[in-house]
Write a protein that holds these residues in place. Structure first.
Motif, PDB file in Angstrom:
ATOM      1  N   LEU A 109       9.878  -9.606  30.553  1.00 15.45           N
ATOM      2  CA  LEU A 109       8.795 -10.510  30.188  1.00 15.45           C
ATOM      3  C   LEU A 109       7.993  -9.895  29.053  1.00 15.45           C
ATOM      4  CD1 LEU A 109       6.981 -13.017  30.745  1.00 15.45           C
ATOM      5  CD2 LEU A 109       5.681 -11.553  32.318  1.00 15.45           C
ATOM      6  N   LEU A 110       7.823 -10.650  27.987  1.00 15.22           N
ATOM      7  CA  LEU A 110       7.046 -10.203  26.826  1.00 15.22           C
ATOM      8  C   LEU A 110       5.848 -11.126  26.654  1.00 15.22           C
ATOM      9  CD1 LEU A 110       6.701  -8.524  24.171  1.00 15.22           C
ATOM     10  CD2 LEU A 110       8.143 -10.247  23.062  1.00 15.22           C
ATOM     11  N   THR A 111       4.653 -10.544  26.549  1.00 17.56           N
ATOM     12  CA  THR A 111       3.447 -11.327  26.295  1.00 17.56           C
ATOM     13  C   THR A 111       2.807 -10.861  25.003  1.00 17.56           C
ATOM     14  OG1 THR A 111       2.081  -9.822  27.623  1.00 17.56           O
ATOM     15  CG2 THR A 111       3.008 -11.761  28.733  1.00 17.56           C
ATOM     16  N   LEU A 112       2.250 -11.811  24.258  1.00 15.27           N
ATOM     17  CA  LEU A 112       1.620 -11.537  22.968  1.00 15.27           C
ATOM     18  C   LEU A 112       0.217 -12.128  22.965  1.00 15.27           C
ATOM     19  CD1 LEU A 112       4.655 -12.488  20.696  1.00 15.27           C
ATOM     20  CD2 LEU A 112       3.934 -10.184  21.326  1.00 15.27           C
ATOM     21  N   GLN A 113      -0.762 -11.289  22.686  1.00 16.56           N
ATOM     22  CA  GLN A 113      -2.153 -11.736  22.653  1.00 16.56           C
ATOM     23  C   GLN A 113      -2.660 -11.689  21.218  1.00 16.56           C
ATOM     24  OE1 GLN A 113      -4.873  -9.282  24.845  1.00 16.56           O
ATOM     25  NE2 GLN A 113      -6.648 -10.579  24.422  1.00 16.56           N
ATOM     26  N   ASP A 114      -3.154 -12.820  20.732  1.00 10.71           N
ATOM     27  CA  ASP A 114      -3.676 -12.907  19.376  1.00 10.71           C
ATOM     28  C   ASP A 114      -5.015 -12.167  19.299  1.00 10.71           C
ATOM     29  OD1 ASP A 114      -4.354 -13.528  16.800  1.00 10.71           O
ATOM     30  OD2 ASP A 114      -4.313 -15.698  17.053  1.00 10.71           O
ATOM     31  N   LEU A 115      -5.114 -11.197  18.377  1.00  6.68           N
ATOM     32  CA  LEU A 115      -6.337 -10.416  18.212  1.00  6.68           C
ATOM     33  C   LEU A 115      -7.116 -10.807  16.957  1.00  6.68           C
ATOM     34  CD1 LEU A 115      -5.017  -6.840  19.115  1.00  6.68           C
ATOM     35  CD2 LEU A 115      -6.091  -8.519  20.620  1.00  6.68           C
ATOM     36  N   SER A 116      -6.754 -11.923  16.325  1.00  5.72           N
ATOM     37  CA  SER A 116      -7.398 -12.315  15.066  1.00  5.72           C
ATOM     38  C   SER A 116      -8.901 -12.514  15.242  1.00  5.72           C
ATOM     39  CB  SER A 116      -6.762 -13.598  14.523  1.00  5.72           C
ATOM     40  OG  SER A 116      -5.397 -13.405  14.255  1.00  5.72           O
ATOM     41  N   TYR A 117      -9.278 -13.272  16.276  1.00 13.61           N
ATOM     42  CA  TYR A 117     -10.701 -13.528  16.496  1.00 13.61           C
ATOM     43  C   TYR A 117     -11.432 -12.237  16.824  1.00 13.61           C
ATOM     44  CZ  TYR A 117     -15.004 -15.248  18.614  1.00 13.61           C
ATOM     45  OH  TYR A 117     -16.321 -15.461  18.921  1.00 13.61           O
ATOM     46  N   GLN A 118     -10.816 -11.397  17.642  1.00 10.33           N
ATOM     47  CA  GLN A 118     -11.448 -10.128  18.010  1.00 10.33           C
ATOM     48  C   GLN A 118     -11.653  -9.248  16.786  1.00 10.33           C
ATOM     49  OE1 GLN A 118      -9.465  -8.044  21.189  1.00 10.33           O
ATOM     50  NE2 GLN A 118     -10.370  -6.075  20.628  1.00 10.33           N
ATOM     51  N   ARG A 119     -10.650  -9.178  15.905  1.00  8.52           N
ATOM     52  CA  ARG A 119     -10.783  -8.360  14.696  1.00  8.52           C
ATOM     53  C   ARG A 119     -11.845  -8.939  13.760  1.00  8.52           C
ATOM     54  NH1 ARG A 119      -8.925  -5.521  17.618  1.00  8.52           N
ATOM     55  NH2 ARG A 119      -6.901  -4.479  17.631  1.00  8.52           N
ATOM     56  N   ALA A 120     -11.898 -10.265  13.649  1.00  6.34           N
ATOM     57  CA  ALA A 120     -12.924 -10.878  12.805  1.00  6.34           C
ATOM     58  C   ALA A 120     -14.315 -10.607  13.363  1.00  6.34           C
ATOM     59  CB  ALA A 120     -12.677 -12.381  12.690  1.00  6.34           C
ATOM     60  N   LEU A 121     -14.445 -10.672  14.688  1.00  7.62           N
ATOM     61  CA  LEU A 121     -15.731 -10.390  15.310  1.00  7.62           C
ATOM     62  C   LEU A 121     -16.134  -8.944  15.093  1.00  7.62           C
ATOM     63  CD1 LEU A 121     -18.018 -11.495  17.091  1.00  7.62           C
ATOM     64  CD2 LEU A 121     -16.693 -10.808  19.095  1.00  7.62           C
ATOM     65  N   GLU A 122     -15.193  -8.026  15.214  1.00 11.84           N
ATOM     66  CA  GLU A 122     -15.488  -6.618  14.974  1.00 11.84           C
ATOM     67  C   GLU A 122     -15.905  -6.392  13.527  1.00 11.84           C
ATOM     68  OE1 GLU A 122     -11.922  -4.671  16.084  1.00 11.84           O
ATOM     69  OE2 GLU A 122     -12.302  -4.798  18.247  1.00 11.84           O
ATOM     70  N   SER A 123     -15.254  -7.093  12.597  1.00 13.90           N
ATOM     71  CA  SER A 123     -15.606  -6.952  11.187  1.00 13.90           C
ATOM     72  C   SER A 123     -17.021  -7.458  10.920  1.00 13.90           C
ATOM     73  CB  SER A 123     -14.600  -7.719  10.321  1.00 13.90           C
ATOM     74  OG  SER A 123     -14.947  -7.652   8.955  1.00 13.90           O
ATOM     75  N   ARG A 124     -17.366  -8.614  11.533  1.00 16.00           N
ATOM     76  CA  ARG A 124     -18.722  -9.139  11.357  1.00 16.00           C
ATOM     77  C   ARG A 124     -19.751  -8.207  11.984  1.00 16.00           C
ATOM     78  NH1 ARG A 124     -16.158 -14.163  12.524  1.00 16.00           N
ATOM     79  NH2 ARG A 124     -16.861 -14.065  14.698  1.00 16.00           N
ATOM     80  N   THR A 125     -19.394  -7.592  13.117  1.00 14.11           N
ATOM     81  CA  THR A 125     -20.312  -6.665  13.770  1.00 14.11           C
ATOM     82  C   THR A 125     -20.565  -5.448  12.881  1.00 14.11           C
ATOM     83  OG1 THR A 125     -19.561  -7.371  15.957  1.00 14.11           O
ATOM     84  CG2 THR A 125     -20.701  -5.261  15.828  1.00 14.11           C
ATOM     85  N   ARG A 126     -19.482  -4.919  12.273  1.00 14.19           N
ATOM     86  CA  ARG A 126     -19.652  -3.775  11.365  1.00 14.19           C
ATOM     87  C   ARG A 126     -20.490  -4.156  10.154  1.00 14.19           C
ATOM     88  NH1 ARG A 126     -14.135  -2.928  12.780  1.00 14.19           N
ATOM     89  NH2 ARG A 126     -13.495  -4.033  10.891  1.00 14.19           N
ATOM     90  N   GLU A 127     -20.268  -5.358   9.626  1.00 17.62           N
ATOM     91  CA  GLU A 127     -21.047  -5.798   8.471  1.00 17.62           C
ATOM     92  C   GLU A 127     -22.518  -5.956   8.837  1.00 17.62           C
ATOM     93  OE1 GLU A 127     -21.763  -6.804   4.551  1.00 17.62           O
ATOM     94  OE2 GLU A 127     -19.959  -5.965   5.494  1.00 17.62           O
ATOM     95  N   THR A 128     -22.781  -6.508  10.019  1.00 19.42           N
ATOM     96  CA  THR A 128     -24.162  -6.654  10.475  1.00 19.42           C
ATOM     97  C   THR A 128     -24.832  -5.295  10.630  1.00 19.42           C
ATOM     98  OG1 THR A 128     -23.615  -8.703  11.640  1.00 19.42           O
ATOM     99  CG2 THR A 128     -25.624  -7.578  12.317  1.00 19.42           C
ATOM    100  N   GLU A 129     -24.088  -4.323  11.151  1.00 21.67           N
ATOM    101  CA  GLU A 129     -24.646  -2.978  11.326  1.00 21.67           C
ATOM    102  C   GLU A 129     -24.940  -2.332   9.968  1.00 21.67           C
ATOM    103  OE1 GLU A 129     -26.086   0.435  13.106  1.00 21.67           O
ATOM    104  OE2 GLU A 129     -25.708  -1.582  13.917  1.00 21.67           O
ATOM    105  N   ARG A 130     -24.036  -2.546   8.992  1.00 24.68           N
ATOM    106  CA  ARG A 130     -24.290  -2.000   7.650  1.00 24.68           C
ATOM    107  C   ARG A 130     -25.532  -2.631   7.032  1.00 24.68           C
ATOM    108  NH1 ARG A 130     -18.506  -1.964   7.104  1.00 24.68           N
ATOM    109  NH2 ARG A 130     -18.547  -4.070   6.261  1.00 24.68           N
ATOM    110  N   LEU A 131     -25.707  -3.940   7.213  1.00 25.42           N
ATOM    111  CA  LEU A 131     -26.897  -4.598   6.676  1.00 25.42           C
ATOM    112  C   LEU A 131     -28.161  -4.106   7.373  1.00 25.42           C
ATOM    113  CD1 LEU A 131     -25.632  -8.281   6.274  1.00 25.42           C
ATOM    114  CD2 LEU A 131     -26.079  -6.610   4.471  1.00 25.42           C
ATOM    115  N   ARG A 132     -28.059  -3.844   8.677  1.00 22.37           N
ATOM    116  CA  ARG A 132     -29.218  -3.343   9.402  1.00 22.37           C
ATOM    117  C   ARG A 132     -29.612  -1.951   8.895  1.00 22.37           C
ATOM    118  NH1 ARG A 132     -30.947  -0.489  13.835  1.00 22.37           N
ATOM    119  NH2 ARG A 132     -28.899   0.465  14.121  1.00 22.37           N
ATOM    120  N   GLN A 133     -28.618  -1.103   8.664  1.00 21.32           N
ATOM    121  CA  GLN A 133     -28.897   0.229   8.144  1.00 21.32           C
ATOM    122  C   GLN A 133     -29.485   0.147   6.735  1.00 21.32           C
ATOM    123  OE1 GLN A 133     -28.783   3.041   9.793  1.00 21.32           O
ATOM    124  NE2 GLN A 133     -27.958   2.093  11.645  1.00 21.32           N
TER     125      GLN A 133
END
Length: 232
Positions: free
Chosen positions: A127-151
């Protein structure tokens, strides 16, 4: 495929849930957003749901009956994952990898593979399962950008504070010079220029701190000749 799923049913399940799964197992698997691929003991694909077809950019109908090595040739890491799972008979997980399509464009996914066994413990497939991480990666990128703007905001706030303090002292000193009895017209003109430039710098500091608001355009009438005279 139906027999594979029936063999996985826990012994304590009542007849009603088993009957439900017998009728609707395909609907259940097709409703999943994650990709699900079932392979037989010869590593041929016997089932691929719509989620897997979307993630791999493949046709589920054409994939069924084909060897996994041929179907996943654009993504050899999937073949390695399946081979390791069959060799170790343990669940294997691979994360932070990309599924490549015909155009070479990648999609971040987490792949997991496990051996399917029947009620006697005999291996019947994988059995092979595949989980799409696109949304998670985009959310992480936005979080990093928000942190850079806060700094950056913290840095600008400190910088503006350090600059505005001496500017306030300079403005007070310029006002004293302009009000001195011995100051002639030329001295008062020069001190007024100092005051004007200090006010302009204070305005720039305010704009640096206003990170969320749009640029403010101030319109007012002015005499261009006076500006040229001051520059000269």
């Amino acid at each position: 495929m139906n027999s594979l799923l029936k063999n996985q049913a826990p012994l304590h399940m009542s007849e009603a849930p088993v009957a439900f799964l017998d009728r609707h197992w395909l609907h259940v698997l097709q409703s999943l957003d994650d990709g699900v691929v079932v392979l037989d003991r010869e590593n041929r694909i016997v089932f691929m749901n719509e989620g897997a077809a979307l993630l791999t950019s493949l046709s589920a109908r054409r994939a069924v009956g084909q060897p996994a090595e041929r179907i996943f040739r654009r993504n050899p890491w999937l073949g390695e994952l399946l081979a390791n799972t069959r060799a170790t008979r343990a669940r294997n997980v691979r994360a932070d990898l990309s599924l490549r399509d015909d155009a070479g464009k990648g999609r971040p996914v987490r792949g997991a593979a496990t051996v399917l066994v029947d009620s006697e413990g005999a291996e019947v497939g994988t059995l092979l399962t595949l989980q799409d991480l696109s949304y998670q990666r985009a959310l992480e990128s936005r979080t990093r950008e928000t942190e850079r703007l806060r700094q950056l905001e913290i840095l600008l706030a400190g910088l503006a504070h350090e600059i505005k303090n001496p500017l306030s002292g300079m403005r007070g000193a310029a006002q004293i010079l302009a009000a001195a009895p011995q100051a002639d017209a030329r001295a008062r003109e020069c001190t007024q220029i100092i005051l004007t430039e200090i006010d302009r710098l204070n305005g720039l500091m305010a704009q640096l701190l206003d990170l969320t608001g749009p640029p403010r355009l101030e319109r007012r009438p002015g005499n261009i000749h006076g500006g040229i005279d001051r520059v000269l």
